[in-house]
Each structure stands twice: as C-alpha cells, then as structure tokens.
Scaffold this active site. Structure first.
Site, PDB file in Angstrom:
ATOM      1  N   ASP A   1       0.842  -1.206   0.000  1.00 30.82           N
ATOM      2  CA  ASP A   1       0.000   0.000   0.000  1.00 30.82           C
ATOM      3  C   ASP A   1       0.873   1.251   0.000  1.00 30.82           C
ATOM      4  OD1 ASP A   1      -2.360   1.409  -0.010  1.00 30.82           O
ATOM      5  OD2 ASP A   1      -2.698   1.243   2.148  1.00 30.82           O
TER       6      ASP A   1
ATOM      7  N   ARG B   1       0.473   5.654  -4.483  1.00 28.87           N
ATOM      8  CA  ARG B   1       0.087   7.005  -4.907  1.00 28.87           C
ATOM      9  C   ARG B   1       0.574   8.055  -3.915  1.00 28.87           C
ATOM     10  NH1 ARG B   1      -6.177   5.747  -6.208  1.00 28.87           N
ATOM     11  NH2 ARG B   1      -5.948   4.971  -4.075  1.00 28.87           N
ATOM     12  N   ARG B   2       0.540   7.722  -2.610  1.00 28.49           N
ATOM     13  CA  ARG B   2       1.053   8.693  -1.629  1.00 28.49           C
ATOM     14  C   ARG B   2       2.560   8.859  -1.784  1.00 28.49           C
ATOM     15  NH1 ARG B   2      -1.295   5.991   3.457  1.00 28.49           N
ATOM     16  NH2 ARG B   2      -1.843   4.415   1.914  1.00 28.49           N
TER      17      ARG B   2
ATOM     18  N   HIS C   1       3.117   3.530  -9.169  1.00 32.36           N
ATOM     19  CA  HIS C   1       2.774   2.125  -9.416  1.00 32.36           C
ATOM     20  C   HIS C   1       3.932   1.392 -10.097  1.00 32.36           C
ATOM     21  CE1 HIS C   1      -1.213   2.516  -7.904  1.00 32.36           C
ATOM     22  NE2 HIS C   1      -1.684   3.260  -8.894  1.00 32.36           N
TER      23      HIS C   1
ATOM     24  N   SER D   1      -7.672  -5.391  -5.300  1.00 36.32           N
ATOM     25  CA  SER D   1      -8.843  -5.976  -4.627  1.00 36.32           C
ATOM     26  C   SER D   1     -10.010  -5.986  -5.607  1.00 36.32           C
ATOM     27  CB  SER D   1      -9.201  -5.162  -3.386  1.00 36.32           C
ATOM     28  OG  SER D   1      -9.739  -3.915  -3.780  1.00 36.32           O
TER      29      SER D   1
ATOM     30  N   LEU E   1      10.265 -21.265  -4.464  1.00 35.20           N
ATOM     31  CA  LEU E   1       9.474 -20.150  -3.922  1.00 35.20           C
ATOM     32  C   LEU E   1       8.175 -20.129  -4.709  1.00 35.20           C
ATOM     33  CD1 LEU E   1       9.052 -17.445  -2.301  1.00 35.20           C
ATOM     34  CD2 LEU E   1      10.154 -16.271  -4.208  1.00 35.20           C
TER      35      LEU E   1
HETATM   36  C1  FPP Z   1      -1.394   0.364  -3.546  1.00 39.86           C
HETATM   37  O1  FPP Z   1      -1.064   1.719  -3.583  1.00 39.86           O
HETATM   38  C2  FPP Z   1      -1.020  -0.320  -4.768  1.00 39.86           C
HETATM   39  C3  FPP Z   1      -1.869  -0.904  -5.687  1.00 39.86           C
HETATM   40  C4  FPP Z   1      -3.323  -0.973  -5.588  1.00 39.86           C
HETATM   41  C5  FPP Z   1      -1.371  -1.517  -6.875  1.00 39.86           C
HETATM   42  C6  FPP Z   1      -0.289  -2.483  -6.585  1.00 39.86           C
HETATM   43  C7  FPP Z   1       0.435  -2.794  -7.804  1.00 39.86           C
HETATM   44  C8  FPP Z   1       1.759  -2.887  -7.914  1.00 39.86           C
HETATM   45  C9  FPP Z   1       2.653  -2.666  -6.777  1.00 39.86           C
HETATM   46  C10 FPP Z   1       2.337  -3.368  -9.169  1.00 39.86           C
HETATM   47  C11 FPP Z   1       2.513  -4.844  -8.987  1.00 39.86           C
HETATM   48  C12 FPP Z   1       2.863  -5.548 -10.185  1.00 39.86           C
HETATM   49  C13 FPP Z   1       2.931  -6.897 -10.258  1.00 39.86           C
HETATM   50  C14 FPP Z   1       3.368  -7.536 -11.503  1.00 39.86           C
HETATM   51  C15 FPP Z   1       2.579  -7.760  -9.117  1.00 39.86           C
HETATM   52  P1  FPP Z   1      -2.273   2.733  -3.682  1.00 39.86           P
HETATM   53  O2  FPP Z   1      -2.608   2.947  -5.120  1.00 39.86           O
HETATM   54  O3  FPP Z   1      -3.391   2.214  -2.830  1.00 39.86           O
HETATM   55  O4  FPP Z   1      -1.646   4.038  -3.105  1.00 39.86           O
HETATM   56  P2  FPP Z   1      -2.226   4.925  -1.910  1.00 39.86           P
HETATM   57  O5  FPP Z   1      -2.547   3.989  -0.783  1.00 39.86           O
HETATM   58  O6  FPP Z   1      -1.108   5.845  -1.571  1.00 39.86           O
HETATM   59  O7  FPP Z   1      -3.417   5.633  -2.459  1.00 39.86           O
HETATM   60 MG    MG Z   2      -3.988   2.419  -0.833  1.00 43.51          MG
END
Ligand code: FPP
Ligand code: MG
Length: 262
Positions: A40, A43-44, A57, A85, A154
C-alpha cells in the site's frame, strides 16, 4: 559533502553492512514459511516525491521484484502479494486501472523468461476472480503459470480482483455443489475441509502478514487464512519499502513467536 551525499554514503556502506548482519541474524531463527503483503502507498509515495501516480505504481512493480529476491535470499517458501482488490475494479478510475493492467501484464510476461525465476525455480501464479480481468492479462498470467508450473522453491502468488469474502462465498458454493453430488456428508464439514475449497487450498496459511504505508487494516485480504498470523504494519510507502524493513518484520515475527510459544 552535503546531507544527501552523506545519507547515500551511509546507505551504501554501513547500510549494506547492517542489512547483511540483519539477514544473518534472522536466518539463524525460525523463519516464516509464508509471508503475505498488502502493498500500500504507491500514490502517496508518488505525491510526496512530486511524481505522477503511474510512476508510483511502476516503482511499486519494481519493488515486487526486489522483495521476491529478498525472499529467495532469506529462504521464505511462499510470498503472496495483494495487487488488486475486487473493490478496486470499481473504485479506481478506468485510466488508473488501464495503467495497472499494463503493469501486471508486462510483469507476468517478464516472469515467463526471466533468468532468475528459472534459476531459482520460482512458481508464479495469480489468485482471485481472474475471469473479471482483461483477456490480455489473463493470457499473460496463464503464460507465466505454464512456464513455471514445475517449480516450488518459492511460490509467488499475486492476488488480483481478489476479495476474501468472495473467496469464502466461492468455497461455500463449491461445498454445496459437492454435497449435492453426494461427495460430502455435512457431518464431515470441518475447518480442514473448508480450507480445501479456498483459492489457497495448495499452500500453507501465512505466518506473517505485512502492510505498508502506515494503514492498519486487513482490507478483505486472506481473512480465513490469517487467523493465526502475526500482523506487522510498517509506516513506509510500498515503493520505499527497504530490505531492512522486510528483515525487521521477520525479526518482529520471530520475537513474538518466541514469547507466545512459551
Ligand atoms: C497500492 O497503492 C497499490 C496498488 C493498488 C497496486 C499495486 C500494484 C503494484 C505494486 C504493481 C505490482 C505488479 C505486479 C506484476 C505484481 P495505492 O494505489 O493504494 O496508493 P495509496 O494507498 O497511496 O493511495
Ligand atoms: Mg492504498
């Protein structure tokens, strides 16, 4: 030497030494078999660094590759990450979802012929309501699953369009269907049987669940499976998650196990 240079110098020298010591320390104790992560804060992280969301991302995706490496170095057998999710499918904008789908698709395609993945025998898979994802992403997932199906050093699982409550709904439907077909006697329904109908039927429950970004919620992730897991909430955005944060979470897990194990 300015302050930023000093930090870089420290990170490069003492920082690496510290990580190595920490790594040696955690490998001498009981390791979690299965680590699950709610990634998580992309974006922050982007906002706090003056970057666009998609850059956050992208850096989050690179971090996943790093964490896979740390798991292999440490001897973790299962790594499960929460990448999208089921609620995200409607709560995020179409533009953001398109960026995320591109990242997942390229991520799975890269895994197919990645030298490290084959050298270290990493099995890659996805778990969730996969049929809700775009066809091009499903094709990439299937390719990575096929290319790595014989490995088990793994097991790396990406949860996509995943929701733990939906997983339980699917399990209940599966049990009822097998009951109708005469394969299940209601008296035989027990915790082990329910576990066999979950998406995770072929893996152990997570021992350690980590969530980054400082949020302290489980957000519909592996609800059944984390019944006995240690939870570790880390106040660092996912793209900034460091090896020492990962190792410290394992050390915290080891300390708690020792205390509660008595
Ligand atoms: C959470 O940060 C992140 C996500 C919802 C997307 C996660 C995706 C990746 C890390 C890329 C992964 C790639 C593979 C191939 C597994 P957020 O968008 O909720 O940010 P925030 O909490 O700051 O708003
Ligand atoms: Mg988030």
């Amino acid at each position: 030497m300015d302050a930023a240079e000093k930090v870089r110098w420290f990170e490069g020298g003492f920082g690496l030494l510290y990580d190595r010591l920490l790594s040696r320390q955690v490998r001498q104790d009981l390791l979690p078999t299965h680590v699950a992560i709610v990634m998580d804060g992309n974006r922050r992280f982007a906002l706090s660094s003056g970057l666009q969301n998609d850059q956050g991302h992208r850096m989050g995706k690179e971090k996943v590759r790093e964490v896979m490496r740390w798991c292999r170095d440490t001897g973790i057998k299962y790594l499960t990450v929460y990448a999208l999710s089921i609620e995200n499918l409607t709560s995020r904008s179409p533009q953001e979802l398109a960026t995320l789908f591109d990242l997942y698709e390229s991520g799975f395609l890269e895994l197919c012929d990645d030298r490290e993945i084959h050298r270290d025998r990493v099995r890659c898979k996805a778990m969730g309501q996969i049929h809700l994802l775009p066809a091009r992403l499903i094709t990439a997932i299937e390719a990575a699953e096929r290319a790595t199906k014989d490995y088990d050093d793994l097991v790396f699982t990406v949860c996509l369009a995943y929701g733990a409550r939906q997983e339980l709904v699917d399990a209940i439907k599966g049990i009822l269907s097998d009951h109708r077909d005469g394969k299940i006697d209601p008296d035989s329904i027990c915790e082990e049987l329910v576990s066999q109908y979950l998406y995770t039927h072929d893996m152990p429950d997570p021992d350690l669940v980590i969530r980054t970004s400082g949020e302290e919620r489980v957000s519909n992730f592996l609800l059944w499976q984390m019944a006995y897991a240690e939870l570790c909430f880390i106040d660092v955005y996912w793209p900034a998650f460091r090896k020492r944060d990962f190792l410290r979470a394992i050390r915290t897990y080891q300390g708690r196990r020792r205390r509660y194990g008595r």
